[in-house]
Design a protein around this motif. Structure first.
Motif, PDB file in Angstrom:
ATOM      1  N   UNK A  86      99.011 -71.816   9.760  1.00 56.36           N
ATOM      2  CA  UNK A  86      97.942 -70.818   9.611  1.00 56.36           C
ATOM      3  C   UNK A  86      97.020 -70.802  10.824  1.00 56.36           C
ATOM      4  N   UNK A  87      97.151 -71.851  11.650  1.00 62.32           N
ATOM      5  CA  UNK A  87      96.199 -72.030  12.746  1.00 62.32           C
ATOM      6  C   UNK A  87      96.746 -71.551  14.076  1.00 62.32           C
ATOM      7  N   UNK A  88      95.854 -71.050  14.903  1.00 64.59           N
ATOM      8  CA  UNK A  88      96.167 -70.838  16.312  1.00 64.59           C
ATOM      9  C   UNK A  88      95.056 -71.492  17.102  1.00 64.59           C
ATOM     10  N   UNK A  89      95.393 -72.019  18.257  1.00 64.26           N
ATOM     11  CA  UNK A  89      94.360 -72.740  19.001  1.00 64.26           C
ATOM     12  C   UNK A  89      94.459 -72.411  20.480  1.00 64.26           C
ATOM     13  N   UNK A  90      93.308 -72.059  21.040  1.00 64.69           N
ATOM     14  CA  UNK A  90      93.240 -71.878  22.496  1.00 64.69           C
ATOM     15  C   UNK A  90      92.555 -73.114  23.070  1.00 64.69           C
ATOM     16  N   UNK A  91      93.323 -73.907  23.807  1.00 60.93           N
ATOM     17  CA  UNK A  91      92.774 -75.153  24.339  1.00 60.93           C
ATOM     18  C   UNK A  91      91.963 -74.892  25.595  1.00 60.93           C
ATOM     19  N   UNK A  92      91.062 -75.832  25.846  1.00 58.10           N
ATOM     20  CA  UNK A  92      90.138 -75.686  26.965  1.00 58.10           C
ATOM     21  C   UNK A  92      90.876 -75.469  28.290  1.00 58.10           C
ATOM     22  N   UNK A  93      91.829 -76.350  28.565  1.00 56.50           N
ATOM     23  CA  UNK A  93      92.569 -76.221  29.825  1.00 56.50           C
ATOM     24  C   UNK A  93      93.813 -75.361  29.684  1.00 56.50           C
ATOM     25  N   UNK A  94      93.938 -74.665  28.554  1.00 55.03           N
ATOM     26  CA  UNK A  94      95.127 -73.854  28.322  1.00 55.03           C
ATOM     27  C   UNK A  94      96.214 -74.634  27.613  1.00 55.03           C
ATOM     28  N   UNK A  95      96.461 -75.871  28.110  1.00 55.12           N
ATOM     29  CA  UNK A  95      97.492 -76.745  27.532  1.00 55.12           C
ATOM     30  C   UNK A  95      98.835 -76.041  27.425  1.00 55.12           C
ATOM     31  N   UNK A 147      97.282 -67.996  38.146  1.00 50.88           N
ATOM     32  CA  UNK A 147      95.891 -68.355  38.416  1.00 50.88           C
ATOM     33  C   UNK A 147      95.233 -68.839  37.125  1.00 50.88           C
ATOM     34  N   UNK A 148      94.038 -69.431  37.255  1.00 54.36           N
ATOM     35  CA  UNK A 148      93.340 -69.968  36.086  1.00 54.36           C
ATOM     36  C   UNK A 148      93.098 -68.923  35.017  1.00 54.36           C
ATOM     37  N   UNK A 149      92.666 -67.725  35.438  1.00 57.48           N
ATOM     38  CA  UNK A 149      92.395 -66.658  34.480  1.00 57.48           C
ATOM     39  C   UNK A 149      93.657 -66.210  33.767  1.00 57.48           C
ATOM     40  N   UNK A 150      94.750 -66.125  34.525  1.00 59.61           N
ATOM     41  CA  UNK A 150      96.020 -65.711  33.915  1.00 59.61           C
ATOM     42  C   UNK A 150      96.506 -66.769  32.939  1.00 59.61           C
ATOM     43  N   UNK A 174      85.241 -71.823  30.017  1.00 62.90           N
ATOM     44  CA  UNK A 174      84.984 -72.881  30.990  1.00 62.90           C
ATOM     45  C   UNK A 174      85.935 -72.768  32.179  1.00 62.90           C
ATOM     46  N   UNK A 175      85.380 -72.863  33.367  1.00 64.86           N
ATOM     47  CA  UNK A 175      86.209 -72.868  34.567  1.00 64.86           C
ATOM     48  C   UNK A 175      86.586 -71.488  35.064  1.00 64.86           C
ATOM     49  N   UNK A 176      86.019 -70.445  34.453  1.00 65.69           N
ATOM     50  CA  UNK A 176      86.340 -69.090  34.906  1.00 65.69           C
ATOM     51  C   UNK A 176      85.107 -68.475  35.575  1.00 65.69           C
ATOM     52  N   UNK A 177      85.344 -67.520  36.483  1.00 70.52           N
ATOM     53  CA  UNK A 177      84.201 -66.831  37.083  1.00 70.52           C
ATOM     54  C   UNK A 177      83.585 -65.912  36.024  1.00 70.52           C
ATOM     55  N   UNK A 178      82.333 -65.492  36.212  1.00 63.99           N
ATOM     56  CA  UNK A 178      81.627 -64.746  35.151  1.00 63.99           C
ATOM     57  C   UNK A 178      82.344 -63.481  34.716  1.00 63.99           C
ATOM     58  N   UNK A 179      82.995 -62.816  35.670  1.00 63.17           N
ATOM     59  CA  UNK A 179      83.668 -61.572  35.309  1.00 63.17           C
ATOM     60  C   UNK A 179      84.903 -61.880  34.464  1.00 63.17           C
TER      61      UNK A 179
END
Lengths: 257, 255
Positions: A86-95, A147-150, A174-179
């Motif tokens: 039932x769960x989905x998780x978006x990890x901080x570093x993407x993982x 890239x980090x955003x992707x 976390x770790x992304x530019x403001x845009x």
């Protein structure tokens, strides 16, 4: 707090200590179905541990955690695996799994739970990529080539791929530019709305909180010290909340640098 | 002083207990579906096929040096004829499994600990759980099974190469007759010599995979944590290989 319906997630007096370090000292929190709850708090306040307790990655010392009125702290690992679907998780570093391609990452959960064939899994992954604003040529790349955003977008696509009822976001910006952070915030709002899912996020990025939260809970010293709607947050009358949301160095919260 | 010794002993017992729990969990998952055959295949190729050059070189030179050294010793009491027998027995019973085990521990144990440790640190192991996949079944079981199966196969190949190394030195350097060297190689070779070596190899393969997975799985945060896990995996596997080498030899001694 008025009790209209049973909450989707219910934490009662959850405690957890690592050695002598009492991280959670009785967390109480209700999250209603379809609502987006954001837990705020400083580093080391117990946000991540709270999230991991709900996910079943950490076993709390005491207290109860109910998901759809089912006690998950006393479940067998078999039952837990069922709840996990039932769960989905978006990890901080993407993982993201770096040995697998993007599409294999996105379809990983589905291929684990159903007998979906390779072609269907691939086209589903491409659909999810589109949902997070990525083109289909990304599908065959490896996470290290992004890239980090992707990577964040792909991780989001993976988190929503199995159409979970509850999605967790661990410091999504976390770790992304403001845009890029704003783009991710928009995607989170859109994805949660499209799925009709319940969302629980932890963050200390106030721009993110104001964008994605219906309700906000502030954790401090292992306890929820305030919770309410996002509108009430600005005039909470709580000194701790005030200090945190305005990012002041002085106030009741002392930072141990 | 006494308290310090006691605490160290208790910590040791706790560590042994955690390891035993980990090993028991890993073994019990070996027999319960789902099975990840793709992961198993990947690990088998990694442990078996890509370790061939290392194991081949190690055993070849061990066989060669055994021939030289035993010749030096045996010529002192005119027993040069026993060289071939000594080479084959020491290679199959001892040198091939132990040296292959230690080399593979360095190669594979380290890479397992580093890979799983990095997955722990970057939350990929937690991600597996949230994606309805048991990390034990997906990560640990394929590595343990591969270690158990591939190490004996590697050692079997190593046996052949090591004996051949001894043969080359015996025939081309020490001047043995090729036919009689081979004759005495196989005349006194018993099934138990090879078999006990392969049993050792399976045990070492299990130890290497278990240590690599255990230390990686329990890796601490950060690059330093992964570094420590890698070191611990190699050191503990090497020491356990040497200890179990004695224990298994002792068990086979009376047979």
């Amino acid at each position: 707090m008025s009790k209209k319906s049973t909450p989707k997630i219910e934490l009662k007096n959850v405690k957890k200590a690592f050695g002598k370090n009492k991280v959670l000292q009785g967390v109480d929190l209700d999250v209603a179905k379809g609502e987006s709850m954001v837990i705020i708090g400083g580093s080391g306040s117990g946000k991540s541990v709270t999230l991991k307790c709900i996910l079943g990655l950490i076993q709390p010392d005491s207290g109860s955690i109910l998901v759809d009125s089912q006690e998950i702290t006393k479940m067998s690992s078999k039952q837990k695996e069922k709840i996990n679907s039932k769960f989905g998780m978006l990890f901080q570093g993407g993982a993201l799994f770096d040995s697998l391609t993007v599409w294999e990452n996105i379809s990983f959960g589905l291929r684990a739970t159903s007998n979906i064939n390779k072609d269907d899994a691939y086209s589903l992954a491409v659909d999810k990529l589109k949902a997070v604003g990525l083109k289909d040529h990304v599908a065959k790349l490896f996470p290290s080539e992004l890239s980090g955003g992707m990577q964040k977008r792909v991780a989001l696509a993976r988190a929503i791929a199995a159409e979970p009822e509850i999605i967790f976001f661990d410091e999504p910006t976390t770790g992304l530019d403001p845009i890029m952070a704003d783009v991710i915030n928009d995607l989170i709002v859109k994805c949660v709305k499209d799925l009709g899912a319940t969302a629980v996020s932890i963050t200390h990025d106030m721009a993110s909180v104001r964008k994605i939260a219906d309700k906000v809970a502030m954790i401090y010293d292992g306890k929820i010290i305030w919770n309410g709607t996002i509108k009430k947050m600005e005039n909470s009358g709580n000194q701790y909340v005030d200090q945190f949301i305005h990012g002041r160095a002085t106030g009741p919260i002392e930072m141990v640098a | 002083m006494l308290a310090a010794v006691g605490n160290a002993f208790l910590a040791f017992l706790a560590a042994v207990g955690r390891l035993a729990e980990f090993a028991g969990k890993a073994l019990s998952h070996c027999f319960r579906p789902p099975f990840y055959f793709r992961q198993l295949g990947r690990q088998m190729i990694d442990i078996g096929f890509y370790s061939l050059p290392v194991v081949g070189l190690t055993t070849a030179f061990s066989g060669m040096v055994m021939a030289l050294q035993s010749y030096t010793g045996f010529s002192r009491f005119s027993a040069e004829g026993a060289v071939a027998t000594v080479v084959v027995i020491s290679i199959t019973r001892e040198l091939a499994p132990v040296l292959a085990g230690l080399m593979v521990a360095g190669r594979i144990g380290a890479s397992m600990a580093a890979e799983i440790g990095t997955m722990r640190v970057t939350e990929q192991i937690d991600a597996l759980t949230t994606l309805s996949t048991n990390p034990f079944k997906y990560l640990v079981v394929p590595r343990i099974i591969s270690g158990l199966i591939m190490l004996p196969l590697l050692v079997l190949v190593g046996d052949v190469i090591g004996i051949f190394g001894g043969y080359v030195v015996g025939v081309y350097k020490l001047g043995f007759n090729p036919g009689s060297y081979l004759q005495s190689t196989f005349d006194y070779l018993e099934f138990m010599d090879v078999f006990s070596g392969l049993v050792k190899a399976a045990a070492f393969g299990f130890i290497i995979s278990l240590m690599g997975c255990y230390h990686g799985y329990n890796s601490k945060r950060g690059a330093q944590g992964v570094g420590i896990a890698t070191t611990n995996a190699v050191v503990s596997a090497s020491i356990l290989i040497l200890i179990f080498n004695y224990i298994i030899t002792e068990l086979f001694f009376s047979v």
